[in-house]
Design a protein around this motif. Structure first.
Motif, PDB file in Angstrom:
ATOM      1  N   ARG A   1      61.918  17.145  12.022  1.00  0.00           N
ATOM      2  CA  ARG A   1      61.665  17.889  10.780  1.00  0.00           C
ATOM      3  C   ARG A   1      60.171  17.932  10.460  1.00  0.00           C
ATOM      4  N   ILE A   2      59.531  16.803  10.555  1.00  0.00           N
ATOM      5  CA  ILE A   2      58.110  16.744  10.213  1.00  0.00           C
ATOM      6  C   ILE A   2      57.280  17.538  11.217  1.00  0.00           C
ATOM      7  N   ILE A   3      57.622  17.416  12.486  1.00  0.00           N
ATOM      8  CA  ILE A   3      56.908  18.198  13.508  1.00  0.00           C
ATOM      9  C   ILE A   3      57.049  19.684  13.210  1.00  0.00           C
ATOM     10  N   MET A   4      58.275  20.137  12.984  1.00  0.00           N
ATOM     11  CA  MET A   4      58.501  21.569  12.748  1.00  0.00           C
ATOM     12  C   MET A   4      57.900  22.047  11.432  1.00  0.00           C
ATOM     13  N   LEU A   5      57.896  21.202  10.421  1.00  0.00           N
ATOM     14  CA  LEU A   5      57.244  21.575   9.160  1.00  0.00           C
ATOM     15  C   LEU A   5      55.789  21.939   9.419  1.00  0.00           C
ATOM     16  N   HIS A   6      55.087  21.102  10.162  1.00  0.00           N
ATOM     17  CA  HIS A   6      53.674  21.363  10.413  1.00  0.00           C
ATOM     18  C   HIS A   6      53.463  22.498  11.410  1.00  0.00           C
ATOM     19  N   LEU A   7      54.382  22.658  12.344  1.00  0.00           N
ATOM     20  CA  LEU A   7      54.288  23.824  13.240  1.00  0.00           C
ATOM     21  C   LEU A   7      54.470  25.112  12.447  1.00  0.00           C
ATOM     22  N   LEU A   8      55.433  25.142  11.559  1.00  0.00           N
ATOM     23  CA  LEU A   8      55.647  26.332  10.726  1.00  0.00           C
ATOM     24  C   LEU A   8      54.418  26.644   9.884  1.00  0.00           C
ATOM     25  N   LYS A   9      53.869  25.633   9.267  1.00  0.00           N
ATOM     26  CA  LYS A   9      52.693  25.853   8.422  1.00  0.00           C
ATOM     27  C   LYS A   9      51.508  26.313   9.269  1.00  0.00           C
ATOM     28  N   ARG A  10      51.318  25.723  10.441  1.00  0.00           N
ATOM     29  CA  ARG A  10      50.218  26.134  11.328  1.00  0.00           C
ATOM     30  C   ARG A  10      50.406  27.568  11.801  1.00  0.00           C
TER      31      ARG A  10
ATOM     32  N   ARG B   1      52.170  30.019  10.332  1.00  0.00           N
ATOM     33  CA  ARG B   1      52.182  31.031   9.263  1.00  0.00           C
ATOM     34  C   ARG B   1      50.911  31.028   8.420  1.00  0.00           C
ATOM     35  N   GLN B   2      50.172  29.943   8.434  1.00  0.00           N
ATOM     36  CA  GLN B   2      48.943  29.864   7.642  1.00  0.00           C
ATOM     37  C   GLN B   2      47.818  29.250   8.478  1.00  0.00           C
ATOM     38  N   PRO B   3      47.382  29.972   9.524  1.00  0.00           N
ATOM     39  CA  PRO B   3      46.360  29.404  10.410  1.00  0.00           C
ATOM     40  C   PRO B   3      45.054  29.068   9.684  1.00  0.00           C
ATOM     41  N   GLU B   4      44.762  29.769   8.607  1.00  0.00           N
ATOM     42  CA  GLU B   4      43.522  29.514   7.870  1.00  0.00           C
ATOM     43  C   GLU B   4      43.545  28.172   7.137  1.00  0.00           C
ATOM     44  N   ARG B   5      44.720  27.590   6.999  1.00  0.00           N
ATOM     45  CA  ARG B   5      44.854  26.312   6.298  1.00  0.00           C
ATOM     46  C   ARG B   5      45.085  25.137   7.248  1.00  0.00           C
ATOM     47  N   ARG B   6      44.997  25.370   8.522  1.00  0.00           N
ATOM     48  CA  ARG B   6      45.232  24.301   9.495  1.00  0.00           C
ATOM     49  C   ARG B   6      44.334  23.107   9.196  1.00  0.00           C
ATOM     50  N   SER B   7      44.912  21.938   9.403  1.00  0.00           N
ATOM     51  CA  SER B   7      44.130  20.727   9.133  1.00  0.00           C
ATOM     52  C   SER B   7      44.360  19.696  10.234  1.00  0.00           C
TER      53      SER B   7
ATOM     54  N   SER C   1      49.897  14.348  12.244  1.00  0.00           N
ATOM     55  CA  SER C   1      51.307  14.188  11.911  1.00  0.00           C
ATOM     56  C   SER C   1      52.202  14.659  13.062  1.00  0.00           C
ATOM     57  N   ILE C   2      51.884  15.800  13.628  1.00  0.00           N
ATOM     58  CA  ILE C   2      52.672  16.318  14.755  1.00  0.00           C
ATOM     59  C   ILE C   2      52.647  15.326  15.909  1.00  0.00           C
ATOM     60  N   LEU C   3      51.465  14.880  16.278  1.00  0.00           N
ATOM     61  CA  LEU C   3      51.336  13.978  17.427  1.00  0.00           C
ATOM     62  C   LEU C   3      52.022  12.638  17.185  1.00  0.00           C
TER      63      LEU C   3
ATOM     64  N   ARG D   1      54.247  21.523  22.861  1.00  0.00           N
ATOM     65  CA  ARG D   1      53.375  22.653  22.594  1.00  0.00           C
ATOM     66  C   ARG D   1      51.973  22.162  22.291  1.00  0.00           C
ATOM     67  N   GLU D   2      50.981  22.780  22.907  1.00  0.00           N
ATOM     68  CA  GLU D   2      49.612  22.347  22.727  1.00  0.00           C
ATOM     69  C   GLU D   2      49.147  22.578  21.290  1.00  0.00           C
ATOM     70  N   ILE D   3      48.536  21.570  20.756  1.00  0.00           N
ATOM     71  CA  ILE D   3      48.002  21.608  19.378  1.00  0.00           C
ATOM     72  C   ILE D   3      46.537  21.204  19.447  1.00  0.00           C
ATOM     73  N   GLN D   4      45.680  22.045  18.948  1.00  0.00           N
ATOM     74  CA  GLN D   4      44.240  21.773  18.944  1.00  0.00           C
ATOM     75  C   GLN D   4      43.851  20.968  17.706  1.00  0.00           C
ATOM     76  N   TRP D   5      42.952  20.015  17.898  1.00  0.00           N
ATOM     77  CA  TRP D   5      42.460  19.224  16.758  1.00  0.00           C
ATOM     78  C   TRP D   5      41.632  20.052  15.797  1.00  0.00           C
ATOM     79  N   ALA D   6      40.857  20.962  16.339  1.00  0.00           N
ATOM     80  CA  ALA D   6      40.015  21.794  15.456  1.00  0.00           C
ATOM     81  C   ALA D   6      40.903  22.781  14.705  1.00  0.00           C
ATOM     82  N   PRO D   7      40.613  23.008  13.438  1.00  0.00           N
ATOM     83  CA  PRO D   7      41.438  23.947  12.653  1.00  0.00           C
ATOM     84  C   PRO D   7      41.445  25.339  13.178  1.00  0.00           C
TER      85      PRO D   7
END
Length: 155
Positions: free
Chosen positions: A64-73, A75-81, A87-89, A149-155
């Motif tokens: 759930r937590i992984i998918m929550l952050h994937l969804l937010k990333r 749908r809102q790439p400008e807010r990536r953190s 949290s995903i990792l 799925r690859e996740i970049q540290w930089a926003p």
């Protein structure tokens, strides 16, 4: 003067509903002592089933937590953190650990993903302010995407 040995007074057995901690210790001692006639079979069976349900819930929670952050990333790439990445990792490690410790859960991964996504979708809608229609009703992520799925540290 002779001292007769008197048995040490034993505390009254704890009832399952009144003191689960003491009850659990008592039941473990009875099992180890081989006093099977004295164990609380029904409640021990319930507790064992509860352990299994807890492990499933633990896996679903990580997903759930992984998918929550994937969804937010997504749908809102400008807010990536970086905290979303962290949290995903972290939760990927938790999910992998849960699966490694409980191989029987592998047969329930699809169920865990579906349940986790339903919850993640609700949270993502609440946290992002996006309309319900902006997020698919069925899970768009398979296990591979959730876990690798690859996740970049930089926003």
């Amino acid at each position: 003067m002779s001292f007769a040995k008197h048995p040490k007074p034993q505390p009254a057995p704890a009832a399952y509903e009144e003191d689960a901690y003491t009850w659990a210790l008592e039941q473990a001692a009875l099992l180890r002592a081989g006093r099977f006639e004295a164990i609380d079979v029904e409640n021990i069976a319930e507790e064992i089933e509860t352990v299994g349900r807890s492990e499933f819930a633990r896996l679903r929670s990580s997903f759930r937590i992984i998918m929550l952050h994937l969804l937010k990333r997504d749908r809102q790439p400008e807010r990536r953190s970086r905290s979303w990445v962290s949290s995903i990792l972290t939760h990927r490690l938790d999910a992998a650990e849960t699966l490694a410790e409980n191989p029987g859960l592998k047969s329930r991964v699809s169920e865990a993903l579906a349940g986790a996504y339903a919850r993640a979708r609700i949270e993502a809608i609440a946290e992002t302010g996006l309309p319900e229609g902006a997020l698919p009703e069925t899970c768009p992520y398979d296990l591979d995407a959730v876990m690798t799925r690859e996740i970049q540290w930089a926003p």
